[in-house]
Scaffold this active site. Sequence first.
Site, PDB file in Angstrom:
ATOM      1  N   GLY A 247      94.361  33.733  -4.759  1.00  0.00           N
ATOM      2  CA  GLY A 247      93.076  33.672  -5.456  1.00  0.00           C
ATOM      3  C   GLY A 247      92.480  35.060  -5.590  1.00  0.00           C
TER       4      GLY A 247
ATOM      5  N   ALA B  88      96.412  27.296  -4.966  1.00  0.00           N
ATOM      6  CA  ALA B  88      97.069  26.043  -4.581  1.00  0.00           C
ATOM      7  C   ALA B  88      96.704  25.583  -3.173  1.00  0.00           C
ATOM      8  CB  ALA B  88      98.587  26.214  -4.680  1.00  0.00           C
ATOM      9  N   HIS B  89      96.522  26.532  -2.241  1.00  0.00           N
ATOM     10  CA  HIS B  89      96.327  26.117  -0.848  1.00  0.00           C
ATOM     11  C   HIS B  89      94.930  25.527  -0.607  1.00  0.00           C
ATOM     12  CE1 HIS B  89      93.910  29.512   1.019  1.00  0.00           C
ATOM     13  NE2 HIS B  89      94.160  29.973  -0.182  1.00  0.00           N
TER      14      HIS B  89
ATOM     15  N   THR C 191     109.351  39.087  -9.963  1.00  0.00           N
ATOM     16  CA  THR C 191     110.112  37.845  -9.864  1.00  0.00           C
ATOM     17  C   THR C 191     109.223  36.756  -9.273  1.00  0.00           C
ATOM     18  OG1 THR C 191     112.147  39.096  -9.598  1.00  0.00           O
ATOM     19  CG2 THR C 191     112.194  36.793  -8.888  1.00  0.00           C
TER      20      THR C 191
ATOM     21  N   CYS D 261      79.240  38.479  14.642  1.00  0.00           N
ATOM     22  CA  CYS D 261      80.197  38.591  15.743  1.00  0.00           C
ATOM     23  C   CYS D 261      81.533  37.943  15.425  1.00  0.00           C
ATOM     24  CB  CYS D 261      79.640  37.923  16.985  1.00  0.00           C
ATOM     25  SG  CYS D 261      78.165  38.724  17.549  1.00  0.00           S
TER      26      CYS D 261
END
Lengths: 398, 122
Positions: free
Chosen positions: A71, A200-201, A237, A324
């Site tokens: 993304g 996609a994830h 590729t 933190c």
Amino acid sequence: MNKIYLDYVATNPLHPEVFEAMAPYFKEHFGNPLSIYEPGMHAREAIENARECVAALINAKPKEIIFTASGAEANNFAVKGIAYANQSKGKHIIVSKIEHHSILNTARFLEKQGFAVTYLPVDKYGTVNPADVEKAIIKETILVSVIHASPEIGTIQHVEEIGRIAKQKGVIFHTDAVASVGNIPVDVQSLNADLISFAAHQFYGPKGAAALYVKEGTRIVPLIYGGIQEGGRRAGTENVPAIVGMGKAAELAKRDLRKRIEHVKALRDKLVNNALKTDKVLLTGHPDKRLPGHASFVVEYIEGEAMLLLLSAKGVYAASGSACSSKALKASPVLISIGIPAHVAQGSVVFTLGEEITDNDINYFNETFPQIISRLREISPYAKGWEGTEGSACTAQK
Amino acid sequence: MYSAKVMDHFSNPRNVGEMPDADGIGTEGNPVCGDVMKIYIKVKDNKITDAKFQTFGCGAAIAVSSMVTEMAKGMTLDEALKITKASLAEALDGLPPQKMHCSNLGADALHKAIEDYRNKQK
């Protein structure tokens, strides 16, 4: 011990059917999609099938989909690619203050390259006012980029309206829809967007596969030069198994979207209603116009990382925007932008739900979360209020 | 990310709470930055007989507070003034580098509590 993953906005587990679809492309069908013999052609065909499924998910044409590796890459590509392709027309870009780092840092990079950037404010819910977009557009404006839905506070923007304004003014509109595509309906026709980033994830597909929708006829300068992959717009590729996985995940998302939304929304509402029963726990982001599986809070008088550690010890995995818990040790700019004081933003905690979450999980969570809050409040010097802290500024060396 | 010792002191912090009859109180940090530590000490014959803390902050901050109060108990004031960020981190089997400065305020808060006690004696 229960293990409850409530960080779906970080990433989703792979859907078993997606994994199955991907598996043959690691070994049997390993060919390079550019090769003209059978294994190559097989890989080529798999990619084009995936492209069709991915396009269908957002009602686009297959040739409008460019696969990327993340993304963040899609966002970089959109902003840089449009800026460089249109710089002869003007060098002004508009983004919101609550964009993802992959947009904000790209915008900052372009500022160093001589572009001017307007950072639009948001209201207390994190919503960009479309009228502000209209006012910010000048003759030199070439791009407006506003995030579709915030991964941090869940708020969904009026992208249709912003897109309509941009179109009217002849300005290209991009939306970072990484957190929304596959989780709520996204239709390029109604969104009025020229470019859309998604990954996609975020919908049970693999990491390493994402896409940029580029509306037919939109000129864009590549980020990666080389071969003729992706129509010459993104060389390299192809990651065939990941792209195949994205295609399968898109197909499943399109098929199951309604069901998924109903499922996570009901459980999310149950979680939110219970969390808000505890004193000084505030929902961040818009109460209704938000991602269906998204619940985000600030818990006053305690700190986010400490909450995450205690939750994790109870088997609950979540996220926080506190200083933190961030590697940069800075409170989330999104929380600051919606007007949350920095010391309150330290108590940020974000829970995001997915398909696998059950009613029992939420029952367990609802029991656990208030216990953790009261435990940390017992340790906190502010258990009775923020006395003496108002208006102080951070001067510590970080 | 954290050592087992940090996790132990964070999950089961020692000496938590307010001390209404403290002889010295020291506060260090700023909630805007992320961490605030308030250390209370009880002093008798120049020795720290009891120490308690209240902390707003991350796991490291809470563990450091717990450790510093444990270490200080039984020490003379001059011994306690020799506790440093480094000796605290060492006692906790190390802290992640980014936590060394903002969360490791225990020694400073303790030293302020000792200073507060000494000022009250004048």
